[in-house]
Each structure stands twice: as C-alpha cells, then as structure tokens.
Design a protein around this motif. Sequence first.
Motif, mmCIF file in Angstrom:
data_model
loop_
_atom_site.group_PDB
_atom_site.id
_atom_site.type_symbol
_atom_site.label_atom_id
_atom_site.label_comp_id
_atom_site.label_asym_id
_atom_site.label_seq_id
_atom_site.Cartn_x
_atom_site.Cartn_y
_atom_site.Cartn_z
ATOM 1 N N ILE A 93 0.746 -1.262 -0.181
ATOM 2 C CA ILE A 93 -0.134 0.055 0.036
ATOM 3 C C ILE A 93 1.021 1.026 0.149
ATOM 4 C CG2 ILE A 93 -2.107 -1.065 1.133
ATOM 5 C CD1 ILE A 93 -1.064 0.124 3.904
ATOM 6 N N THR A 94 0.180 2.322 -0.382
ATOM 7 C CA THR A 94 0.906 3.694 -0.314
ATOM 8 C C THR A 94 0.953 4.352 1.078
ATOM 9 O OG1 THR A 94 -0.967 5.025 -0.932
ATOM 10 C CG2 THR A 94 0.432 4.208 -2.689
ATOM 11 N N GLU A 95 1.648 5.109 1.189
ATOM 12 C CA GLU A 95 1.781 5.902 2.703
ATOM 13 C C GLU A 95 0.522 6.784 2.904
ATOM 14 O OE1 GLU A 95 5.195 8.105 3.622
ATOM 15 O OE2 GLU A 95 6.484 7.103 2.744
ATOM 16 N N SER A 96 -0.114 7.275 1.793
ATOM 17 C CA SER A 96 -1.641 7.988 2.077
ATOM 18 C C SER A 96 -2.475 6.697 2.510
ATOM 19 C CB SER A 96 -2.016 8.588 0.911
ATOM 20 O OG SER A 96 -1.924 7.864 -0.203
ATOM 21 N N GLU A 97 -2.735 5.641 1.988
ATOM 22 C CA GLU A 97 -3.278 4.554 2.370
ATOM 23 C C GLU A 97 -3.245 4.031 3.796
ATOM 24 O OE1 GLU A 97 -5.181 0.346 0.793
ATOM 25 O OE2 GLU A 97 -4.047 1.424 -0.460
ATOM 26 N N ALA A 98 -1.877 4.054 3.993
ATOM 27 C CA ALA A 98 -1.719 3.488 5.495
ATOM 28 C C ALA A 98 -2.068 4.678 6.447
ATOM 29 C CB ALA A 98 -0.067 3.472 5.665
ATOM 30 N N GLN A 99 -1.776 5.887 6.061
ATOM 31 C CA GLN A 99 -2.442 6.969 7.169
ATOM 32 C C GLN A 99 -3.941 6.936 7.167
ATOM 33 O OE1 GLN A 99 -0.441 8.940 8.985
ATOM 34 N NE2 GLN A 99 -2.469 9.305 9.916
ATOM 35 N N ASP A 100 -4.696 6.694 5.979
ATOM 36 C CA ASP A 100 -6.056 6.394 6.156
ATOM 37 C C ASP A 100 -6.645 5.281 6.768
ATOM 38 O OD1 ASP A 100 -6.382 8.560 4.250
ATOM 39 O OD2 ASP A 100 -6.759 7.360 2.564
ATOM 40 N N ARG A 101 -5.860 4.107 6.754
ATOM 41 C CA ARG A 101 -6.103 2.802 7.745
ATOM 42 C C ARG A 101 -5.839 3.344 9.324
ATOM 43 N NH1 ARG A 101 -6.807 -1.950 5.482
ATOM 44 N NH2 ARG A 101 -5.937 -3.019 7.183
ATOM 45 N N THR A 102 -4.813 4.138 9.454
ATOM 46 C CA THR A 102 -4.452 4.506 10.772
ATOM 47 C C THR A 102 -5.483 5.378 11.478
ATOM 48 O OG1 THR A 102 -1.947 4.134 10.306
ATOM 49 C CG2 THR A 102 -2.640 5.543 12.484
ATOM 50 N N ASP A 103 -5.908 6.345 10.574
ATOM 51 C CA ASP A 103 -7.104 7.052 11.154
ATOM 52 C C ASP A 103 -8.226 6.445 11.375
ATOM 53 O OD1 ASP A 103 -5.064 9.230 10.708
ATOM 54 O OD2 ASP A 103 -6.008 9.966 8.968
ATOM 55 N N MET A 104 -8.842 5.632 10.451
ATOM 56 C CA MET A 104 -9.977 4.768 10.493
ATOM 57 C C MET A 104 -9.770 4.000 11.979
ATOM 58 S SD MET A 104 -12.825 4.281 9.594
ATOM 59 C CE MET A 104 -14.352 3.265 9.421
ATOM 60 N N ALA A 105 -8.655 3.234 12.186
ATOM 61 C CA ALA A 105 -8.528 2.509 13.363
ATOM 62 C C ALA A 105 -8.285 3.583 14.529
ATOM 63 C CB ALA A 105 -7.176 1.944 13.285
ATOM 64 N N ASP A 106 -8.098 4.640 14.520
ATOM 65 C CA ASP A 106 -8.227 5.640 15.901
ATOM 66 C C ASP A 106 -9.617 5.927 16.049
ATOM 67 O OD1 ASP A 106 -5.663 5.475 16.150
ATOM 68 O OD2 ASP A 106 -5.168 7.322 15.115
ATOM 69 N N ALA A 107 -10.358 6.259 14.830
ATOM 70 C CA ALA A 107 -12.001 6.490 15.033
ATOM 71 C C ALA A 107 -12.697 5.114 15.550
ATOM 72 C CB ALA A 107 -12.385 6.883 13.505
ATOM 73 N N ILE A 108 -12.312 4.132 15.096
ATOM 74 C CA ILE A 108 -13.050 2.760 15.556
ATOM 75 C C ILE A 108 -12.595 2.857 17.014
ATOM 76 C CG2 ILE A 108 -12.895 0.357 15.622
ATOM 77 C CD1 ILE A 108 -12.561 0.531 12.596
ATOM 78 N N LYS A 109 -11.518 2.978 17.388
ATOM 79 C CA LYS A 109 -10.958 2.857 18.903
ATOM 80 C C LYS A 109 -11.749 3.806 19.653
ATOM 81 C CE LYS A 109 -7.147 2.912 21.791
ATOM 82 N NZ LYS A 109 -5.493 2.931 21.817
ATOM 83 N N ALA A 110 -12.127 5.064 19.227
ATOM 84 C CA ALA A 110 -12.800 6.209 19.939
ATOM 85 C C ALA A 110 -14.415 6.055 20.039
ATOM 86 C CB ALA A 110 -12.677 7.575 19.087
ATOM 87 N N ALA A 111 -14.751 5.232 18.921
ATOM 88 C CA ALA A 111 -16.143 4.948 18.815
ATOM 89 C C ALA A 111 -16.536 3.620 19.788
ATOM 90 C CB ALA A 111 -16.609 4.388 17.298
ATOM 91 N N THR A 112 -15.512 2.751 19.785
ATOM 92 C CA THR A 112 -15.966 1.915 20.636
ATOM 93 C C THR A 112 -15.751 2.127 22.116
ATOM 94 O OG1 THR A 112 -14.763 0.335 19.258
ATOM 95 C CG2 THR A 112 -14.976 -0.462 21.480
ATOM 96 N N ALA A 113 -14.865 2.950 22.636
ATOM 97 C CA ALA A 113 -14.889 3.705 23.740
ATOM 98 C C ALA A 113 -16.004 4.379 24.185
ATOM 99 C CB ALA A 113 -13.412 4.454 24.350
ATOM 100 N N ALA A 114 -16.429 5.322 23.463
ATOM 101 C CA ALA A 114 -17.692 6.108 23.652
ATOM 102 C C ALA A 114 -18.908 5.303 23.768
ATOM 103 C CB ALA A 114 -17.980 7.041 22.231
ATOM 104 N N ALA A 115 -19.170 4.103 23.131
ATOM 105 C CA ALA A 115 -20.038 3.265 23.269
ATOM 106 C C ALA A 115 -20.296 2.492 24.564
ATOM 107 C CB ALA A 115 -20.218 2.262 21.818
#
Length: 134
Positions: A93-115
């Motif tokens: 994958i490219t660096e931009s796709e890697a950054q997108d995956r990292t951002d999404m993982a952070d969002a999932i972690k935050a959504a899980t904690a909030a829920a």
Amino acid sequence: MTTVALTAVPRSDFGKGAARRIRREGNIPAVIYGQGTELLHIALPNHDLDLALRKPRVVITVEVEGKAILTKPRDIQRDPVKRNLEHVDLVVITESEAQDRTDMADAIKAATAAAEEAGMDAAAAVQALEDAVA
C-alpha cells in the motif's frame, strides 16, 4: 497505533513440506504482492504476526533485506480446528493509504470507547461508523 514493524526472512522453498518446516521454526509463510511490484515470498515471526493481526486496520511494515515495505493483510489462512496461522497474503500500500487506515483505526477505537461509556453496543457503534465512512 495500528502500524506494526516486522522483520521478514526471504524464502525460496515452496510446498507443503517447506511450509511445515517454516512453521516448526516459529515462522509463518507469507507472500507480498501489489500493483507494480514483484511477488515476494517471505517468512514472518508467528507470535508477532498473530499479535499484529488482532489490531483493526493494521498496517504492517515488513523489513526484508534492509528494505521497508508498507503492507496490509489481504488473506489470512488459519487451521480450521486449532485456529493457528498457516499463511498470510500481504498487499503493498501507499503511505497515504496507510495513513487512512491508521485514522480509521483511531476512529474505531474512539467509537468503541464512547459506546462502552454510554452503555451501548460497541459493535453496533463501529458498524455505524464504517457505514458512515463508506
């Protein structure tokens, strides 16, 4: 953090016997492929790879012979009974796709904690987040 660095060993043996030998040594046979790259057969450390694959949207930085390659898992093959790793396909994958995956993982972690804090179903919150992004 969803980026994991693993050191790989290139391999030239193929087939069932070679794969079993690699697994006995504590490694997992894997292959790296992607658009514009050659197929690369490697062996990755079993324990480290298993821990990495438990993370959502993981980006695996594979270092092979001094060269770092950004990858994501495409196909994970496990033993149907024991659930041990048997083989992994990784895609470049490219660096931009890697950054997108990292951002999404952070969002999932935050959504899980909030829920969980709100007493809601964490899986439903993650699904709603993924539906909203897609």
